[in-house]
Each structure stands twice: as structure tokens, then as C-alpha cells.
Design a protein around this motif. Structure first.
Motif, PDB file in Angstrom:
ATOM      1  N   SER A 113      43.005  39.112  58.684  1.00  0.00           N
ATOM      2  CA  SER A 113      41.880  39.932  58.209  1.00  0.00           C
ATOM      3  C   SER A 113      42.270  40.849  57.066  1.00  0.00           C
ATOM      4  N   SER A 114      43.476  40.686  56.531  1.00  0.00           N
ATOM      5  CA  SER A 114      43.924  41.526  55.424  1.00  0.00           C
ATOM      6  C   SER A 114      44.625  40.677  54.373  1.00  0.00           C
ATOM      7  N   VAL A 115      44.500  41.089  53.125  1.00  0.00           N
ATOM      8  CA  VAL A 115      45.221  40.462  52.020  1.00  0.00           C
ATOM      9  C   VAL A 115      45.921  41.572  51.236  1.00  0.00           C
ATOM     10  N   PHE A 116      47.181  41.344  50.904  1.00  0.00           N
ATOM     11  CA  PHE A 116      47.921  42.306  50.093  1.00  0.00           C
ATOM     12  C   PHE A 116      47.728  41.987  48.611  1.00  0.00           C
ATOM     13  N   TYR A 117      47.955  42.980  47.767  1.00  0.00           N
ATOM     14  CA  TYR A 117      47.902  42.738  46.326  1.00  0.00           C
ATOM     15  C   TYR A 117      48.945  43.581  45.612  1.00  0.00           C
ATOM     16  N   GLU A 118      49.312  43.098  44.416  1.00  0.00           N
ATOM     17  CA  GLU A 118      50.181  43.829  43.510  1.00  0.00           C
ATOM     18  C   GLU A 118      49.646  43.680  42.100  1.00  0.00           C
ATOM     19  N   PHE A 119      49.866  44.706  41.283  1.00  0.00           N
ATOM     20  CA  PHE A 119      49.521  44.634  39.867  1.00  0.00           C
ATOM     21  C   PHE A 119      50.711  44.075  39.081  1.00  0.00           C
ATOM     22  N   TYR A 120      50.390  43.369  38.001  1.00  0.00           N
ATOM     23  CA  TYR A 120      51.461  42.879  37.132  1.00  0.00           C
ATOM     24  C   TYR A 120      51.175  43.269  35.681  1.00  0.00           C
ATOM     25  N   GLU A 121      52.254  43.305  34.903  1.00  0.00           N
ATOM     26  CA  GLU A 121      52.150  43.673  33.485  1.00  0.00           C
ATOM     27  C   GLU A 121      51.934  42.441  32.600  1.00  0.00           C
ATOM     28  N   SER A 122      52.625  41.328  32.945  1.00  0.00           N
ATOM     29  CA  SER A 122      52.527  40.118  32.125  1.00  0.00           C
ATOM     30  C   SER A 122      52.701  38.893  33.006  1.00  0.00           C
ATOM     31  N   LEU A 123      52.183  37.775  32.533  1.00  0.00           N
ATOM     32  CA  LEU A 123      52.326  36.528  33.283  1.00  0.00           C
ATOM     33  C   LEU A 123      53.781  36.074  33.310  1.00  0.00           C
ATOM     34  N   GLU A 124      54.544  36.390  32.253  1.00  0.00           N
ATOM     35  CA  GLU A 124      55.955  36.032  32.237  1.00  0.00           C
ATOM     36  C   GLU A 124      56.686  36.755  33.370  1.00  0.00           C
ATOM     37  N   GLU A 125      56.344  38.027  33.542  1.00  0.00           N
ATOM     38  CA  GLU A 125      56.953  38.823  34.615  1.00  0.00           C
ATOM     39  C   GLU A 125      56.666  38.223  35.982  1.00  0.00           C
ATOM     40  N   ILE A 126      55.409  37.843  36.210  1.00  0.00           N
ATOM     41  CA  ILE A 126      55.044  37.351  37.545  1.00  0.00           C
ATOM     42  C   ILE A 126      55.590  35.937  37.764  1.00  0.00           C
ATOM     43  N   PHE A 163      48.133  38.613  43.072  1.00  0.00           N
ATOM     44  CA  PHE A 163      48.721  39.301  41.926  1.00  0.00           C
ATOM     45  C   PHE A 163      47.619  39.447  40.885  1.00  0.00           C
ATOM     46  N   VAL A 164      47.357  40.682  40.477  1.00  0.00           N
ATOM     47  CA  VAL A 164      46.248  40.961  39.552  1.00  0.00           C
ATOM     48  C   VAL A 164      46.767  41.835  38.414  1.00  0.00           C
ATOM     49  N   PRO A 165      46.153  41.747  37.211  1.00  0.00           N
ATOM     50  CA  PRO A 165      46.617  42.572  36.086  1.00  0.00           C
ATOM     51  C   PRO A 165      46.281  44.041  36.309  1.00  0.00           C
ATOM     52  N   LYS A 166      47.034  44.911  35.698  1.00  0.00           N
ATOM     53  CA  LYS A 166      46.784  46.342  35.822  1.00  0.00           C
ATOM     54  C   LYS A 166      45.362  46.645  35.369  1.00  0.00           C
ATOM     55  N   GLY A 167      44.671  47.492  36.156  1.00  0.00           N
ATOM     56  CA  GLY A 167      43.295  47.842  35.842  1.00  0.00           C
ATOM     57  C   GLY A 167      42.274  46.841  36.370  1.00  0.00           C
ATOM     58  N   TYR A 168      42.714  45.855  37.142  1.00  0.00           N
ATOM     59  CA  TYR A 168      41.799  44.829  37.669  1.00  0.00           C
ATOM     60  C   TYR A 168      40.698  45.470  38.507  1.00  0.00           C
ATOM     61  N   ASN A 169      39.475  45.017  38.282  1.00  0.00           N
ATOM     62  CA  ASN A 169      38.310  45.484  39.035  1.00  0.00           C
ATOM     63  C   ASN A 169      38.012  44.475  40.132  1.00  0.00           C
ATOM     64  N   PHE A 170      38.037  44.930  41.388  1.00  0.00           N
ATOM     65  CA  PHE A 170      37.871  44.018  42.525  1.00  0.00           C
ATOM     66  C   PHE A 170      36.406  43.735  42.875  1.00  0.00           C
ATOM     67  N   ASP A 171      35.453  44.238  42.087  1.00  0.00           N
ATOM     68  CA  ASP A 171      34.037  44.061  42.438  1.00  0.00           C
ATOM     69  C   ASP A 171      33.666  42.580  42.536  1.00  0.00           C
ATOM     70  N   ASN A 172      34.040  41.787  41.534  1.00  0.00           N
ATOM     71  CA  ASN A 172      33.692  40.361  41.564  1.00  0.00           C
ATOM     72  C   ASN A 172      34.392  39.639  42.703  1.00  0.00           C
ATOM     73  N   PHE A 173      35.613  40.053  43.003  1.00  0.00           N
ATOM     74  CA  PHE A 173      36.336  39.478  44.133  1.00  0.00           C
ATOM     75  C   PHE A 173      35.557  39.696  45.423  1.00  0.00           C
ATOM     76  N   PHE A 174      35.128  40.925  45.674  1.00  0.00           N
ATOM     77  CA  PHE A 174      34.412  41.209  46.916  1.00  0.00           C
ATOM     78  C   PHE A 174      33.028  40.542  46.957  1.00  0.00           C
ATOM     79  N   LYS A 175      32.379  40.411  45.810  1.00  0.00           N
ATOM     80  CA  LYS A 175      31.093  39.690  45.781  1.00  0.00           C
ATOM     81  C   LYS A 175      31.289  38.243  46.235  1.00  0.00           C
ATOM     82  N   ALA A 176      32.378  37.632  45.785  1.00  0.00           N
ATOM     83  CA  ALA A 176      32.646  36.246  46.186  1.00  0.00           C
ATOM     84  C   ALA A 176      33.033  36.157  47.652  1.00  0.00           C
ATOM     85  N   MET A 177      33.806  37.121  48.139  1.00  0.00           N
ATOM     86  CA  MET A 177      34.230  37.096  49.539  1.00  0.00           C
ATOM     87  C   MET A 177      33.039  37.234  50.493  1.00  0.00           C
ATOM     88  N   TYR A 178      31.941  37.799  50.019  1.00  0.00           N
ATOM     89  CA  TYR A 178      30.766  37.997  50.873  1.00  0.00           C
ATOM     90  C   TYR A 178      30.245  36.673  51.432  1.00  0.00           C
TER      91      TYR A 178
END
Length: 352
Positions: free
Chosen positions: A289-302, A226-241
Motif C-alpha cells: 500500500s506504499s511506494v517510495f520515491y527519490e528525486f534525481y538530477e539527471s538521467l545519467e545519474e540515475i 525516481f522522479v526529477p526534482k520539482g516533480y508534481n505528483f498530481d497527474n500520478f495520483f489522478k492516474a492511480m485513482y
């Protein structure tokens, strides 16, 4: 048998297991019965992959080390301190075990014996050898355990209670078949991570451990972000490397190729780094080999969402964003008192 005798046997088992790790196997002269068991266990670890293609030596050694860390006298005392088993009248407790990751049913096995009951074990066809070997070691340490441990090859019969683990489909069968017995029935669960974009590189590398350990086959593996709207996955993929070598394992690579092809043929939008795909999806259960994701608006919502879906979730990983969440990199190292499905196994066994 006295509980102190059983507990001491598991402490000795912890000492035995502490000799085996990914860094090498180091034989200790102080460990009981090494002359009978050490070399055979080395061989079993190496052979495990021939019994189950996902059980590479590295994955088996990780599981073994996790249990070696757990089976100390201090940990066992801390775990047992909240229970009184002095009035237990031993019952026969049947275990129907899963086989998705090495020794996945060991906690139930330990719980039944440490509470004073007798255990009838039906292993999964995917994990038939490791637990039986450890049981033999325990019996060598304490021969009285021989009468308290039975492995069942055919139909499970003659039990007073049961703990059964399976898929959602098999759980329905278990619930019907065991309706007249006290039971814990475990179904499919998945683990999730909640990110807010402030995670460090080290945090995300730890998240990679939660995703890739056991090739993602465990219920404690993170399969959804679960990631906030507009989340940039670049750092995520750098770590997954850091985990790129997983693609060199044929079974994983085959799943990656197949699942990626299925997604692409269905015209799903994917993010891909050549060994992991991530896909926007409301489901908690993603394929290997796959991970799903969803965007969230607020931590209270999630937080509300996760509370509502609690029966589908094994654990939540975050940087203190969600109450009672697990730290990055720690999902596959639960404490003895971190019960599967949040069901207190020892309390159940104490009530029989």
C-alpha cells in the motif's frame, strides 16, 4: 522423452488455461480432458483465496491468462531456438518455490521439464495447489511425464541441482546448504519506475497496473519511483485513482491503515490518496500500500545508480528513458525469455 512431446504437452496446457479469465470461463470442445479438469479448475480458482488470502479469483485468473498467452507453440519455439538440448542426460533438479503470487514458480517448473530434466518440487505453503493441479493436467495429456514430476512434502533430497527462491535471509541458508550442488539462488528484488514528467495519463495508468497487480507482492511490482526534482505528483495520483477499489479488499486495507499509521507516528512526510501512500525514501522495498520515491538530477545519474544496484532490481519501467526498460503496464507479463534476476535458466540447465 522427446522434447517435442514435452513441448506439445505445454501447448495443450496453454489451450486449457485459455478458457479461464476475469471475463468468464468459456469451455471449449476442442480442449483435451475438459471433462476431467474444467469444472475442478473453476472450483480451485474460487477456492484459492481460502488457501491464501491474497489469491483472489481475479489475481489467479490474471496469472492463468498470462501463462495461457505464453504457452503457444510459436512462443515456445522462439524461446527454445537458441538452445540445443540433444545431449542432455536427465538430472533431478530440485525446485524450492516462493508463494508470494499465484504460480510464481511455474517458469522454473517449465524450464526444467522442457530442457529434458526431471523435477522435484517443494511448493511454498502459500501456494500449494495451483501448480499441482496443472501438473496433473500435463500428466493426463502425456502420461510419460508422470515419472519426471515429483512433489516433495518433507525435506528435499536426492537432487543433482537446485533452483531455490526465498528472502535474503533464507538465501544465505540456501547458499550454505546447497554449496556442493549446481544452483541458482534467488533473493529479494524489487522493480522501479523512472519518470520525467512527460508521461501521458495512459502511461501512468499502466504504471498503476505495475504497482497494484497482485497487491504489490511480486518482485516485478514497482515499489520505487525516481522522479526529477520539482516533480508534481498530481497527474500520478489522478492516474492511480483508477485503482481505488483496491481499498475495498480487507487485507490490503488493513496494511494501508497499519503502514500509514507507522509512517505518521514516525513523523515521516507522506503524500496520500486514501488508498496509497508515497514517501521519499532511499530504499527499494516499500511495504504493501506504499511506494517510495527519490528525486534525481539527471538521467545519467540515475542510470549509473541503477547499474550499481542491479542485484537489487528485477526490472525498470520507463518511457524509453533507461536502456532495456519495460513499458508501462507490462511488468507482470514477461516473455518466456525474460529470465528472473537476468539469469538464463535454460543455459544453467543445459550445463548440468
Amino acid at each position: 522423452m522427446l522434447q517435442i512431446e514435452i513441448k506439445s504437452s505445454f501447448v495443450e496446457l496453454g489451450n486449457f488455461l485459455r478458457q479461464f479469465s476475469e471475463d468468464g470461463n468459456v469451455k471449449s470442445a476442442s480442449v483435451l480432458h475438459n471433462d476431467l479438469f474444467f469444472d475442478d479448475f473453476v472450483n480451485l480458482i474460487e477456492l484459492s483465496q481460502s488457501h491464501n488470502g491474497w489469491f483472489t479469483p481475479e489475481q489467479v485468473q490474471f496469472s492463468v491468462q498470462s501463462w495461457a498467452k505464453a504457452l503457444t507453440e510459436d512462443n515456445l519455439n522462439q524461446w527454445l531456438s537458441n538452445y540445443d538440448f540433444s545431449k542432455i542426460e536427465p538430472k533431478k533438479v530440485g525446485l524450492i518455490l516462493a508463494g508470494n503470487i499465484p504460480l510464481v514458480g511455474f517458469h522454473d517448473f517449465l524450464s526444467v521439464l522442457i530442457s529434458g530434466h526431471d523435477v522435484l518440487v517443494k511448493t511454498s505453503s502459500n501456494d500449494q495447489h495451483l501448480l499441482k493441479f496443472l501438473a496433473k493436467y500435463l500428466i493426463a495429456v502425456e502420461p510419460k511425464l508422470n515419472s519426471k514430476i515429483t512433489f516433495v512434502e518433507g525435506k528435499l533430497e536426492g537432487f543433482d541441482a537446485v533452483i531455490a527462491t526465498g528472502s535474503n535471509n533464507t538465501a544465505r541458508y540456501f547458499e550454505y546448504y546447497f554449496k556442493d550442488k549446481p544452483s541458482i539462488i534467488r533473493k529479494n528484488r524489487n522493480s522501479v519506475a523512472v519518470l520525467d514528467g512527460t508521461e501521458s495519463h495512459e502511461d501512468l495508468v499502466g504504471l498503476g497496473e505495475d504497482i497494484f497487480r497482485y497487491f504489490g507482492l511480486g518482485c516485478r511490482n514497482v515499489s520505487k519511483l525516481f522522479v526529477p526534482k520539482g516533480y508534481n505528483f498530481d497527474n500520478f495520483f489522478k492516474a492511480m485513482y483508477e485503482y481505488r477499489d483496491v481499498i475495498h479488499y480487507e487485507k490490503y486495507a488493513n496494511n494501508y491503515d497499519y503502514n500509514k499509521a507507522v509512517f505518521l507516528m514516525s513523523n515521516f512526510q507522506l503524500l496520500d490518496n486514501e488508498f496509497l501512500t508515497i514517501k521519499e525514501d532511499v530504499s527499494y522495498s516499500s511495504p504493501i500500500s506504499s511506494v517510495f520515491y527519490e528525486f534525481y538530477e539527471s538521467l545519467e545519474e540515475i542510470t549509473t545508480r541503477l547499474n550499481a544496484d542491479a542485484e537489487q532490481i528485477q526490472c525498470v519501467v520507463s518511457k524509453n528513458l533507461i536502456p532495456n526498460s519495460v513499458s508501462f503496464g507490462q511488468t507482470q507479463q514477461p516473455k518466456l525469455w525474460d529470465y528472473a534476476d537476468n539469469i538464463d535458466t535454460l543455459a544453467f540447465l543445459n550445463s548440468l
